[in-house]
Design a protein around this motif. Structure first.
Motif, mmCIF file in Angstrom:
data_model
loop_
_atom_site.group_PDB
_atom_site.id
_atom_site.type_symbol
_atom_site.label_atom_id
_atom_site.label_comp_id
_atom_site.label_asym_id
_atom_site.label_seq_id
_atom_site.Cartn_x
_atom_site.Cartn_y
_atom_site.Cartn_z
ATOM 1 N N LEU A 101 0.825 -1.208 0.000
ATOM 2 C CA LEU A 101 0.000 0.000 0.000
ATOM 3 C C LEU A 101 0.863 1.263 0.000
ATOM 4 C CD1 LEU A 101 -2.862 -0.929 2.515
ATOM 5 C CD2 LEU A 101 -2.825 -1.170 0.025
ATOM 6 N N ILE A 102 1.903 1.270 0.822
ATOM 7 C CA ILE A 102 2.782 2.441 0.883
ATOM 8 C C ILE A 102 3.572 2.582 -0.411
ATOM 9 C CG2 ILE A 102 4.750 3.473 2.089
ATOM 10 C CD1 ILE A 102 3.720 2.074 4.641
ATOM 11 N N ASP A 103 4.030 1.462 -0.952
ATOM 12 C CA ASP A 103 4.781 1.475 -2.212
ATOM 13 C C ASP A 103 3.922 2.044 -3.339
ATOM 14 O OD1 ASP A 103 7.027 0.912 -3.866
ATOM 15 O OD2 ASP A 103 6.063 -0.932 -4.545
ATOM 16 N N ASN A 104 2.669 1.600 -3.432
ATOM 17 C CA ASN A 104 1.759 2.113 -4.463
ATOM 18 C C ASN A 104 1.516 3.610 -4.284
ATOM 19 O OD1 ASN A 104 1.463 -0.334 -5.728
ATOM 20 N ND2 ASN A 104 -0.532 -0.808 -4.846
ATOM 21 N N ALA A 105 1.354 4.029 -3.030
ATOM 22 C CA ALA A 105 1.102 5.445 -2.758
ATOM 23 C C ALA A 105 2.288 6.304 -3.187
ATOM 24 C CB ALA A 105 0.812 5.642 -1.270
ATOM 25 N N LEU A 106 3.491 5.851 -2.892
ATOM 26 C CA LEU A 106 4.692 6.599 -3.286
ATOM 27 C C LEU A 106 4.822 6.663 -4.807
ATOM 28 C CD1 LEU A 106 7.227 5.241 -0.633
ATOM 29 C CD2 LEU A 106 6.130 7.484 -0.666
ATOM 30 N N ASP A 107 4.490 5.560 -5.484
ATOM 31 C CA ASP A 107 4.533 5.551 -6.952
ATOM 32 C C ASP A 107 3.513 6.528 -7.531
ATOM 33 O OD1 ASP A 107 6.563 3.709 -7.086
ATOM 34 O OD2 ASP A 107 5.258 1.983 -7.428
ATOM 35 N N ALA A 108 2.326 6.589 -6.911
ATOM 36 C CA ALA A 108 1.283 7.496 -7.405
ATOM 37 C C ALA A 108 1.712 8.953 -7.260
ATOM 38 C CB ALA A 108 -0.021 7.249 -6.644
ATOM 39 N N ILE A 109 2.352 9.267 -6.136
ATOM 40 C CA ILE A 109 2.843 10.637 -5.941
ATOM 41 C C ILE A 109 3.936 10.952 -6.948
ATOM 42 C CG2 ILE A 109 4.024 12.190 -4.339
ATOM 43 C CD1 ILE A 109 2.663 10.638 -2.050
ATOM 44 N N ASP A 110 4.833 10.000 -7.159
ATOM 45 C CA ASP A 110 5.921 10.200 -8.111
ATOM 46 C C ASP A 110 5.379 10.407 -9.525
ATOM 47 O OD1 ASP A 110 8.827 10.217 -8.625
ATOM 48 O OD2 ASP A 110 8.425 8.388 -9.758
ATOM 49 N N SER A 111 4.317 9.679 -9.877
ATOM 50 C CA SER A 111 3.727 9.794 -11.216
ATOM 51 C C SER A 111 3.068 11.147 -11.443
ATOM 52 C CB SER A 111 2.694 8.684 -11.436
ATOM 53 O OG SER A 111 3.303 7.409 -11.390
ATOM 54 N N SER A 112 2.674 11.812 -10.368
ATOM 55 C CA SER A 112 2.003 13.106 -10.510
ATOM 56 C C SER A 112 2.971 14.219 -10.904
ATOM 57 C CB SER A 112 1.303 13.483 -9.203
ATOM 58 O OG SER A 112 2.253 13.800 -8.194
ATOM 59 N N LYS A 113 4.279 13.943 -10.780
ATOM 60 C CA LYS A 113 5.327 14.903 -11.165
ATOM 61 C C LYS A 113 5.245 16.215 -10.379
ATOM 62 C CE LYS A 113 6.602 11.983 -14.337
ATOM 63 N NZ LYS A 113 7.799 11.145 -14.129
ATOM 64 N N LYS A 114 4.795 16.124 -9.137
ATOM 65 C CA LYS A 114 4.730 17.311 -8.289
ATOM 66 C C LYS A 114 4.877 16.883 -6.828
ATOM 67 C CE LYS A 114 -0.333 17.175 -8.108
ATOM 68 N NZ LYS A 114 -1.591 17.917 -8.385
ATOM 69 N N PRO A 115 5.216 17.816 -5.942
ATOM 70 C CA PRO A 115 5.329 17.455 -4.525
ATOM 71 C C PRO A 115 4.015 16.878 -4.007
ATOM 72 C CG PRO A 115 6.262 19.621 -4.925
ATOM 73 C CD PRO A 115 5.558 19.228 -6.191
ATOM 74 N N GLY A 116 4.122 15.961 -3.068
ATOM 75 C CA GLY A 116 2.911 15.338 -2.551
ATOM 76 C C GLY A 116 3.047 14.932 -1.103
ATOM 77 N N GLU A 117 1.978 14.339 -0.594
ATOM 78 C CA GLU A 117 1.956 13.908 0.800
ATOM 79 C C GLU A 117 1.460 12.474 0.905
ATOM 80 O OE1 GLU A 117 0.005 16.463 3.569
ATOM 81 O OE2 GLU A 117 0.767 18.311 2.648
ATOM 82 N N LEU A 118 2.077 11.746 1.808
ATOM 83 C CA LEU A 118 1.637 10.400 2.165
ATOM 84 C C LEU A 118 1.187 10.456 3.621
ATOM 85 C CD1 LEU A 118 1.463 7.264 1.844
ATOM 86 C CD2 LEU A 118 3.846 7.197 2.578
ATOM 87 N N THR A 119 -0.057 10.083 3.851
ATOM 88 C CA THR A 119 -0.612 10.141 5.201
ATOM 89 C C THR A 119 -1.032 8.746 5.645
ATOM 90 O OG1 THR A 119 -1.421 12.395 4.834
ATOM 91 C CG2 THR A 119 -2.373 11.169 6.680
ATOM 92 N N ILE A 120 -0.518 8.330 6.789
ATOM 93 C CA ILE A 120 -0.849 7.019 7.347
ATOM 94 C C ILE A 120 -1.561 7.232 8.678
ATOM 95 C CG2 ILE A 120 0.051 4.799 8.132
ATOM 96 C CD1 ILE A 120 2.511 5.300 6.388
ATOM 97 N N ARG A 121 -2.730 6.629 8.813
ATOM 98 C CA ARG A 121 -3.505 6.745 10.050
ATOM 99 C C ARG A 121 -3.870 5.359 10.565
ATOM 100 N NH1 ARG A 121 -5.592 11.917 10.815
ATOM 101 N NH2 ARG A 121 -5.449 13.292 8.991
ATOM 102 N N THR A 122 -3.874 5.220 11.860
ATOM 103 C CA THR A 122 -4.388 4.001 12.470
ATOM 104 C C THR A 122 -5.341 4.398 13.591
ATOM 105 O OG1 THR A 122 -2.587 3.814 14.098
ATOM 106 C CG2 THR A 122 -2.272 2.724 11.966
ATOM 107 N N ALA A 123 -6.355 3.583 13.781
ATOM 108 C CA ALA A 123 -7.339 3.872 14.825
ATOM 109 C C ALA A 123 -7.969 2.566 15.281
ATOM 110 C CB ALA A 123 -8.410 4.831 14.311
#
Length: 230
Positions: free
Chosen positions: A127-149
């Motif tokens: 899940l984290i790997d996919n999220a990082l790839d998606a941000i990288d594909s956007s070609k702009k700065p981004g954020e990865l947010t992880i929440r647990t509850a």
């Protein structure tokens, strides 16, 4: 390393005492100093040993993380800390954490969860790997947010990115085997399919996707605390 530092310290003191004892000794020591580069030893040896100590500490940390990630000692269902598993997955993906990606971590106070830790960590990694790839594909700065509850009977893990997003018409296919939104040659299409099998089939949980093109994607994993398999 400590004993080596003490040895060099004593050696330096002995050389200084010998040099102060007689001019002949001082001259001989100066010659040895030039040949053996003792000035380097005096000035930089402590720094070298400290660097070696820090390096060995990092190696121990990596080994501990790898063991935690794979959970070789936990081949069966066992109560574990899921927040620790997320941290291990992030460390495993450290080479993909680029300076233009901000990491937000909001870990709740979770109870220990009975699960197959190695499989769950593989889900977190994917899940984290996919999220990082998606941000990288956007070609702009981004954020990865992880929440647990934690809520009655369940724990929830959310991994959200500000990447390219997934079109609504294909969101119901992302958990199908061999389906991928990545360019040809960049993905196997098995990552989210395996996540579904691990969470839903092996642990009796749920996994859902919320995504909007141009805004990002959130994958939400829910694992039951009661009636767990294993």
């Amino acid at each position: 390393l400590f004993h080596a530092q003490e040895y060099v310290k004593v050696l330096n003191e002995a050389l200084e005492m010998a040099g102060n004892a007689s001019p002949e000794a001082a001259e001989a020591i100066a010659k040895i100093n030039e040949e053996l580069e003792l000035d380097y030893i005096r000035e930089d040896f402590d720094k070298l040993l400290n660097s070696m100590g820090e390096g060995s500490g990092r190696i121990r940390s990596i080994v501990t993380t790898l063991r935690s990630f794979s959970r070789l000692d936990h081949s069966e269902f066992k109560a574990v800390d899921l927040n620790e598993g997320l941290e291990s997955s992030l460390l495993m993906l450290q080479n993909k954490l680029k300076p233009n990606i901000k990491i937000n971590k909001h870990y709740g106070n979770l109870p220990l969860v009975k699960c197959h830790a190695g499989q769950i960590n593989q889900v977190f990694y994917a899940l984290i790997d996919n999220a990082l790839d998606a941000i990288d594909s956007s070609k702009k700065p981004g954020e990865l947010t992880i929440r647990t509850a934690s809520e009655p009977g369940w724990v929830t893990i959310s991994v959200r990115d500000t990447g390219t997003g997934i079109p609504a018409e294909i969101q119901d296919k992302i958990f199908d085997p061999f389906f991928t939104t990545k360019p040809v040659g960049s993905g196997t299409g098995l990552g989210l399919s395996v996540c579904y099998q691990v969470i839903v089939q092996a642990h009796g949980g749920r996994i859902n996707c919320v995504s909007r093109v141009g805004e990002g994607t959130e994958l939400i994993v829910e694992i039951p605390l009661t009636n767990q398999r294993g």
